[in-house]
Design an enzyme around this catalytic site. Sequence first.
Site, PDB file in Angstrom:
ATOM      1  CE  LYS A 223       3.619  -0.273   1.609  1.00 61.47           C
ATOM      2  NZ  LYS A 223       2.635  -0.996   2.428  1.00 61.47           N
TER       3      LYS A 223
ATOM      4  CG  ASP B 144       1.589  -6.811   0.891  1.00 62.01           C
ATOM      5  OD1 ASP B 144       2.781  -6.500   0.744  1.00 62.01           O
ATOM      6  OD2 ASP B 144       0.741  -6.073   1.427  1.00 62.01           O
TER       7      ASP B 144
ATOM      8  CD  GLN C 247      -0.200  -0.065   4.569  1.00 61.79           C
ATOM      9  OE1 GLN C 247       0.292  -0.053   3.435  1.00 61.79           O
ATOM     10  NE2 GLN C 247       0.506  -0.419   5.630  1.00 61.79           N
TER      11      GLN C 247
END
Length: 279
Positions: free
Chosen positions: A49, A116, A93
């Site tokens: 990322k 997200d 994460q």
Amino acid sequence: MAELINGKELAKEIRLKLKEKVEKENLKPKLAVILCGDDEASKVYVRNKSKACDEVGIEFEEHLLPTTTTQEELLNLIDKLNNDENIDGILLQSPIPKGLNIEEAFERIMPEKDVDGFNPYNVGKLCIGEDGFIPCTPLGIMKMFEKYNIDLEGKKAVIVGRSNIVGKPMAQCLLSKHATVTICHSRTKDLKEELKDADIVVVAVGRREIIKADMIKEGAVVIDVGMNRNDEGKLCGDVDFENVSKKASFITPVPGGVGPMTVAMLMNNVIKAYEKRRK
Ligand code: NDP
């Protein structure tokens, strides 16, 4: 023989377009990523990322938290990032260490920075068909359908896996394009029966070769989200690619399919967050 859906190429194309947009419009987007604990796979995902951010021109800020982090410390960091005017997107994460409550943490990320799409507010927006942040994996899969002109209206779509990050939002996305959607999971009585007349199959289980050629209809579109390691340690999906590709009309490979699209959609969502916050 199925046509390959080349996620790697499409993701590259999307990153390039985003980079051009960032440069042309002089945007200064910034993503903060929280990595809590020492999960090795997560470190690799975060590195990917970070590389994609560099390429597109998104500033990347990494927050490494030890395994011993308390829930309060994690929430405090999220609050700090929520209040930081320079940060457009926040990503936590997963997985995080056992004992910490990830749902509470996702809920704490303010909806405007929830790139997200895991905050219940954005989950709700997706369910009622309003514009919010859509989780990156299903969003990437929808872009693949678009790019390859795969019509979804009236099609029978079967999703295998019902996680909050893939299966459930995938169902909402397919529904929004008028597919008839079935979701299967570990308690599904007869998976083969559910799949036998599916036009579209999305598999997100995390078990190597759970989907075999005799489970798929001739001409089905097969999207493999799974990420597993085979006996030689090589990355592979949930689908028996070699045999299923002889029957399907379109298929995604692993690697080079859904994975790169997920990262490209994160870049897309960060830029969207940047623009929305400034409107
Ligand atoms: P989860 O473990 O959260 O969910 C797995 C799902 O599979 C569950 O709903 C489970 O059912 C279902 N399942 C388990 N066994 C069976 C079975 N025998 N038959 C039918 N369904 C079954 O996984 P994720 O959704 O997070 O991820 C799935 C896979 O996708 C993993 O390999 C992951 O690494 C990969 N992934 C890849 C991404 C990418 O960008 N390429 C992004 C995200 C994930 P139940 O709910 O009943 O337990």
